[in-house]
Design a protein around this motif. Structure first.
Motif, PDB file in Angstrom:
ATOM      1  N   VAL A  58      16.370   3.094  -5.649  1.00  0.00           N
ATOM      2  CA  VAL A  58      15.033   3.555  -5.281  1.00  0.00           C
ATOM      3  C   VAL A  58      14.543   2.798  -4.047  1.00  0.00           C
ATOM      4  CG1 VAL A  58      12.619   3.684  -6.014  1.00  0.00           C
ATOM      5  CG2 VAL A  58      14.448   4.257  -7.621  1.00  0.00           C
ATOM      6  N   GLU A  59      14.049   3.562  -3.071  1.00  0.00           N
ATOM      7  CA  GLU A  59      13.512   2.981  -1.838  1.00  0.00           C
ATOM      8  C   GLU A  59      11.987   3.028  -1.810  1.00  0.00           C
ATOM      9  OE1 GLU A  59      14.326   3.552   2.936  1.00  0.00           O
ATOM     10  OE2 GLU A  59      14.220   5.336   1.664  1.00  0.00           O
ATOM     11  N   LYS A  60      11.410   4.091  -2.397  1.00  0.00           N
ATOM     12  CA  LYS A  60       9.961   4.285  -2.346  1.00  0.00           C
ATOM     13  C   LYS A  60       9.438   4.556  -3.758  1.00  0.00           C
ATOM     14  CE  LYS A  60      10.498   6.393   2.221  1.00  0.00           C
ATOM     15  NZ  LYS A  60      10.322   7.633   3.023  1.00  0.00           N
ATOM     16  N   LEU A  61       8.233   4.045  -4.023  1.00  0.00           N
ATOM     17  CA  LEU A  61       7.647   4.136  -5.355  1.00  0.00           C
ATOM     18  C   LEU A  61       6.226   4.660  -5.266  1.00  0.00           C
ATOM     19  CD1 LEU A  61       7.423   3.467  -8.434  1.00  0.00           C
ATOM     20  CD2 LEU A  61       6.806   1.131  -7.742  1.00  0.00           C
ATOM     21  N   TYR A  62       5.948   5.735  -6.005  1.00  0.00           N
ATOM     22  CA  TYR A  62       4.582   6.203  -6.222  1.00  0.00           C
ATOM     23  C   TYR A  62       4.134   5.607  -7.548  1.00  0.00           C
ATOM     24  CZ  TYR A  62       0.715   9.278  -7.531  1.00  0.00           C
ATOM     25  OH  TYR A  62      -0.506   9.772  -7.942  1.00  0.00           O
ATOM     26  N   LEU A  63       3.123   4.744  -7.498  1.00  0.00           N
ATOM     27  CA  LEU A  63       2.760   3.936  -8.653  1.00  0.00           C
ATOM     28  C   LEU A  63       1.444   4.391  -9.261  1.00  0.00           C
ATOM     29  CD1 LEU A  63       3.378   1.500 -10.482  1.00  0.00           C
ATOM     30  CD2 LEU A  63       2.127   0.077  -8.837  1.00  0.00           C
ATOM     31  N   PHE A  64       1.526   4.935 -10.459  1.00  0.00           N
ATOM     32  CA  PHE A  64       0.339   5.225 -11.259  1.00  0.00           C
ATOM     33  C   PHE A  64      -0.163   3.904 -11.837  1.00  0.00           C
ATOM     34  CE2 PHE A  64      -1.754   6.272 -15.266  1.00  0.00           C
ATOM     35  CZ  PHE A  64      -2.629   7.283 -14.866  1.00  0.00           C
ATOM     36  N   VAL A  65      -1.461   3.678 -11.751  1.00  0.00           N
ATOM     37  CA  VAL A  65      -2.021   2.391 -12.164  1.00  0.00           C
ATOM     38  C   VAL A  65      -2.000   2.243 -13.685  1.00  0.00           C
ATOM     39  CG1 VAL A  65      -4.199   1.150 -12.377  1.00  0.00           C
ATOM     40  CG2 VAL A  65      -3.432   1.913 -10.138  1.00  0.00           C
ATOM     41  N   HIS A  66      -1.339   1.189 -14.125  1.00  0.00           N
ATOM     42  CA  HIS A  66      -1.315   0.803 -15.540  1.00  0.00           C
ATOM     43  C   HIS A  66      -1.369  -0.717 -15.579  1.00  0.00           C
ATOM     44  CE1 HIS A  66      -0.660   1.209 -19.798  1.00  0.00           C
ATOM     45  NE2 HIS A  66       0.392   0.427 -19.769  1.00  0.00           N
ATOM     46  N   PRO A  67      -2.567  -1.291 -15.625  1.00  0.00           N
ATOM     47  CA  PRO A  67      -2.731  -2.735 -15.454  1.00  0.00           C
ATOM     48  C   PRO A  67      -1.909  -3.630 -16.369  1.00  0.00           C
ATOM     49  CG  PRO A  67      -4.849  -1.635 -15.324  1.00  0.00           C
ATOM     50  CD  PRO A  67      -3.862  -0.596 -15.777  1.00  0.00           C
ATOM     51  N   PRO A  68      -1.730  -3.300 -17.655  1.00  0.00           N
ATOM     52  CA  PRO A  68      -1.053  -4.273 -18.532  1.00  0.00           C
ATOM     53  C   PRO A  68       0.330  -4.701 -18.059  1.00  0.00           C
ATOM     54  CG  PRO A  68      -2.126  -2.586 -19.847  1.00  0.00           C
ATOM     55  CD  PRO A  68      -2.220  -2.135 -18.419  1.00  0.00           C
ATOM     56  N   ALA A  70       1.558  -3.876 -14.741  1.00  0.00           N
ATOM     57  CA  ALA A  70       1.705  -3.613 -13.311  1.00  0.00           C
ATOM     58  C   ALA A  70       2.494  -4.706 -12.590  1.00  0.00           C
ATOM     59  CB  ALA A  70       0.341  -3.436 -12.668  1.00  0.00           C
ATOM     60  N   GLN A  71       2.184  -5.967 -12.883  1.00  0.00           N
ATOM     61  CA  GLN A  71       2.874  -7.049 -12.181  1.00  0.00           C
ATOM     62  C   GLN A  71       4.370  -7.014 -12.457  1.00  0.00           C
ATOM     63  OE1 GLN A  71       1.297  -9.651 -10.031  1.00  0.00           O
ATOM     64  NE2 GLN A  71       3.463  -9.384  -9.475  1.00  0.00           N
ATOM     65  N   GLU A  72       4.735  -6.794 -13.706  1.00  0.00           N
ATOM     66  CA  GLU A  72       6.158  -6.762 -14.050  1.00  0.00           C
ATOM     67  C   GLU A  72       6.851  -5.558 -13.412  1.00  0.00           C
ATOM     68  OE1 GLU A  72       9.119  -6.891 -17.959  1.00  0.00           O
ATOM     69  OE2 GLU A  72       6.929  -6.964 -18.237  1.00  0.00           O
ATOM     70  N   VAL A  73       6.178  -4.419 -13.406  1.00  0.00           N
ATOM     71  CA  VAL A  73       6.761  -3.223 -12.782  1.00  0.00           C
ATOM     72  C   VAL A  73       6.980  -3.463 -11.292  1.00  0.00           C
ATOM     73  CG1 VAL A  73       6.304  -0.816 -12.144  1.00  0.00           C
ATOM     74  CG2 VAL A  73       5.853  -1.591 -14.476  1.00  0.00           C
ATOM     75  N   VAL A  74       5.985  -4.030 -10.629  1.00  0.00           N
ATOM     76  CA  VAL A  74       6.110  -4.304  -9.195  1.00  0.00           C
ATOM     77  C   VAL A  74       7.224  -5.315  -8.940  1.00  0.00           C
ATOM     78  CG1 VAL A  74       4.939  -5.337  -7.203  1.00  0.00           C
ATOM     79  CG2 VAL A  74       3.729  -3.679  -8.647  1.00  0.00           C
ATOM     80  N   ASP A  75       7.282  -6.360  -9.732  1.00  0.00           N
ATOM     81  CA  ASP A  75       8.321  -7.375  -9.555  1.00  0.00           C
ATOM     82  C   ASP A  75       9.714  -6.759  -9.713  1.00  0.00           C
ATOM     83  OD1 ASP A  75       6.404  -9.296  -9.157  1.00  0.00           O
ATOM     84  OD2 ASP A  75       6.533 -10.132 -11.194  1.00  0.00           O
ATOM     85  N   ARG A  76       9.890  -5.931 -10.716  1.00  0.00           N
ATOM     86  CA  ARG A  76      11.192  -5.299 -10.939  1.00  0.00           C
ATOM     87  C   ARG A  76      11.540  -4.358  -9.785  1.00  0.00           C
ATOM     88  NH1 ARG A  76      12.526  -2.009 -14.382  1.00  0.00           N
ATOM     89  NH2 ARG A  76      14.666  -2.733 -14.619  1.00  0.00           N
ATOM     90  N   ALA A  77      10.543  -3.641  -9.305  1.00  0.00           N
ATOM     91  CA  ALA A  77      10.785  -2.721  -8.195  1.00  0.00           C
ATOM     92  C   ALA A  77      11.257  -3.474  -6.955  1.00  0.00           C
ATOM     93  CB  ALA A  77       9.514  -1.936  -7.888  1.00  0.00           C
ATOM     94  N   ARG A  79      12.637  -6.488  -6.739  1.00  0.00           N
ATOM     95  CA  ARG A  79      13.963  -7.066  -6.950  1.00  0.00           C
ATOM     96  C   ARG A  79      15.068  -6.018  -6.791  1.00  0.00           C
ATOM     97  NH1 ARG A  79      11.472  -9.852 -11.323  1.00  0.00           N
ATOM     98  NH2 ARG A  79      12.431  -8.390 -12.815  1.00  0.00           N
ATOM     99  N   ALA A  80      14.735  -4.766  -7.136  1.00  0.00           N
ATOM    100  CA  ALA A  80      15.733  -3.694  -7.060  1.00  0.00           C
ATOM    101  C   ALA A  80      15.897  -3.135  -5.657  1.00  0.00           C
ATOM    102  CB  ALA A  80      15.354  -2.568  -8.017  1.00  0.00           C
ATOM    103  N   GLY A  81      14.999  -3.518  -4.730  1.00  0.00           N
ATOM    104  CA  GLY A  81      15.140  -3.065  -3.359  1.00  0.00           C
ATOM    105  C   GLY A  81      14.133  -2.043  -2.888  1.00  0.00           C
ATOM    106  N   VAL A  82      13.116  -1.765  -3.698  1.00  0.00           N
ATOM    107  CA  VAL A  82      12.052  -0.862  -3.247  1.00  0.00           C
ATOM    108  C   VAL A  82      11.365  -1.481  -2.042  1.00  0.00           C
ATOM    109  CG1 VAL A  82       9.802   0.119  -3.869  1.00  0.00           C
ATOM    110  CG2 VAL A  82      11.682   0.175  -5.512  1.00  0.00           C
ATOM    111  N   ARG A  83      11.128  -0.673  -1.017  1.00  0.00           N
ATOM    112  CA  ARG A  83      10.517  -1.232   0.199  1.00  0.00           C
ATOM    113  C   ARG A  83       9.152  -0.636   0.517  1.00  0.00           C
ATOM    114  NH1 ARG A  83      10.480   1.734   4.743  1.00  0.00           N
ATOM    115  NH2 ARG A  83      11.735   3.642   4.896  1.00  0.00           N
ATOM    116  N   ARG A  84       8.737   0.392  -0.235  1.00  0.00           N
ATOM    117  CA  ARG A  84       7.426   0.997   0.023  1.00  0.00           C
ATOM    118  C   ARG A  84       6.806   1.405  -1.310  1.00  0.00           C
ATOM    119  NH1 ARG A  84       7.266   5.781   4.254  1.00  0.00           N
ATOM    120  NH2 ARG A  84       7.733   3.956   5.550  1.00  0.00           N
ATOM    121  N   GLU A 115       6.064  -2.854   2.012  1.00  0.00           N
ATOM    122  CA  GLU A 115       5.052  -1.967   2.587  1.00  0.00           C
ATOM    123  C   GLU A 115       4.207  -1.377   1.459  1.00  0.00           C
ATOM    124  OE1 GLU A 115       6.677   1.159   4.919  1.00  0.00           O
ATOM    125  OE2 GLU A 115       7.931  -0.156   6.141  1.00  0.00           O
ATOM    126  N   TRP A 116       2.890  -1.338   1.672  1.00  0.00           N
ATOM    127  CA  TRP A 116       2.025  -0.753   0.651  1.00  0.00           C
ATOM    128  C   TRP A 116       0.944   0.106   1.287  1.00  0.00           C
ATOM    129  CZ3 TRP A 116      -3.062  -1.875   1.310  1.00  0.00           C
ATOM    130  CH2 TRP A 116      -3.391  -3.064   1.972  1.00  0.00           C
TER     131      TRP A 116
END
Length: 278
Positions: A58-68, A70-77, A79-84, A115-116
């Motif tokens: 995955v290079e790009k991520l459309y992120l639906f907000v789920h606060p509980p 979110a930090q872990e999802v972003v961190d995993r993304a 680490r996996a190489g997501v750039r946007r 990139e965000w």
């Protein structure tokens, strides 16, 4: 490289999936609800379980907000190489009302080093389906205590338009786009537009705020959100007087990005006429 869409069967996410080209991975808790074009990879996953989300390739991520998570999802993304990352946030952040829901997710994304871009819509027109739909379908009435109160609902397709654009294009990094919707209209105007779309004259029930609150809760709305919708509580349960100085404005961000004005509420009503027919 793949674009991963979270909340893929939601009101905005499903339109984002349909509008993207190239490899698209749509994650949803219920793949049976997914009706996407051929070639879209549909995966059962849940934002409550970040380990279930397949970020490989995955290079790009459309992120639906789920606060509980979110930090872990972003961190995993990351680490996996997501750039946007494009975040579906809220105009409440722009106005300083939101401090504990969308804002922390924005902050996690901004701190990620990739990139965000944040999308900050206001009132969703699609909420009218759950709020007004049951009574309109039943007897052609609307449960709302203040027919002349103003609102500024945005068509979910306008939000998806911008999401698709900023996922596809460069040049949007570090931007937060306010998506207000078209100029304000009254609840009575909205009822007129829905009525015109379904060919039915709609009337407002004569109800108090308390009666409307009880009704909204009865059709499935969380009480905190219903109180906010009715103006008897502020955002996140705060003081409703926080909105005393709020001014309805039309943000130029959508027209500048898309080269056309927002869709009107009348257009939204025509697009959703089937949702209001008995």
């Amino acid at each position: 490289m793949t674009t991963l869409v979270t909340g893929a069967t939601g009101n905005v996410g499903r339109l984002v999936v349909r509008g993207l080209t190239g490899p698209v991975r749509a994650i949803t808790r219920d793949p049976a609800r997914a009706e996407f074009p051929a070639g879209v990879e549909v995966v059962k996953a849940d934002l409550d379980d970040p380990d279930s989300i397949p970020f490989d390739g995955v290079e790009k991520l459309y992120l639906f907000v789920h606060p509980p998570t979110a930090q872990e999802v972003v961190d995993r993304a990351v680490r996996a190489g997501v750039r946007r990352i494009v975040t579906l946030s809220s105009g409440a952040v722009t106005h300083g009302y939101d401090t504990s829901h969308h804002l922390p997710v924005e902050q996690a994304v901004e701190a990620s080093g990739v990139e965000w871009t944040h999308l900050r819509p206001g009132e969703f027109a699609v909420n009218k389906i759950d709020l007004w739909g049951p009574s309109i379908r039943a007897d052609g009435t609307i449960v709302h205590p203040e027919p002349d109160a103003a609102g500024q609902p945005i068509h979910e397709a306008d939000i998806a338009d911008v999401a698709i654009k900023v996922l596809r294009e460069d040049g949007h990094a570090g931007k937060a786009y306010d998506l207000t919707g078209p100029p304000q209209i009254t609840q009575r105007d909205m009822a007129r537009d829905i009525g015109a779309a379904i060919g039915r004259s709609l009337t407002f029930q004569d109800v108090t705020v308390e009666e409307a609150l009880a009704y909204y809760v009865s059709v499935g709305w969380p009480e905190e959100i219903a109180r906010y919708v009715l103006g008897i509580a502020g955002y996140e349960g705060g003081d409703p007087d926080d909105f005393a100085d709020y001014e309805f404005v039309v943000s130029p961000d959508y027209e500048r990005l898309m080269g056309r004005p927002y869709r009107t509420f009348a257009q939204w009503a025509r697009d959703h006429e089937a949702d209001f027919r008995g």
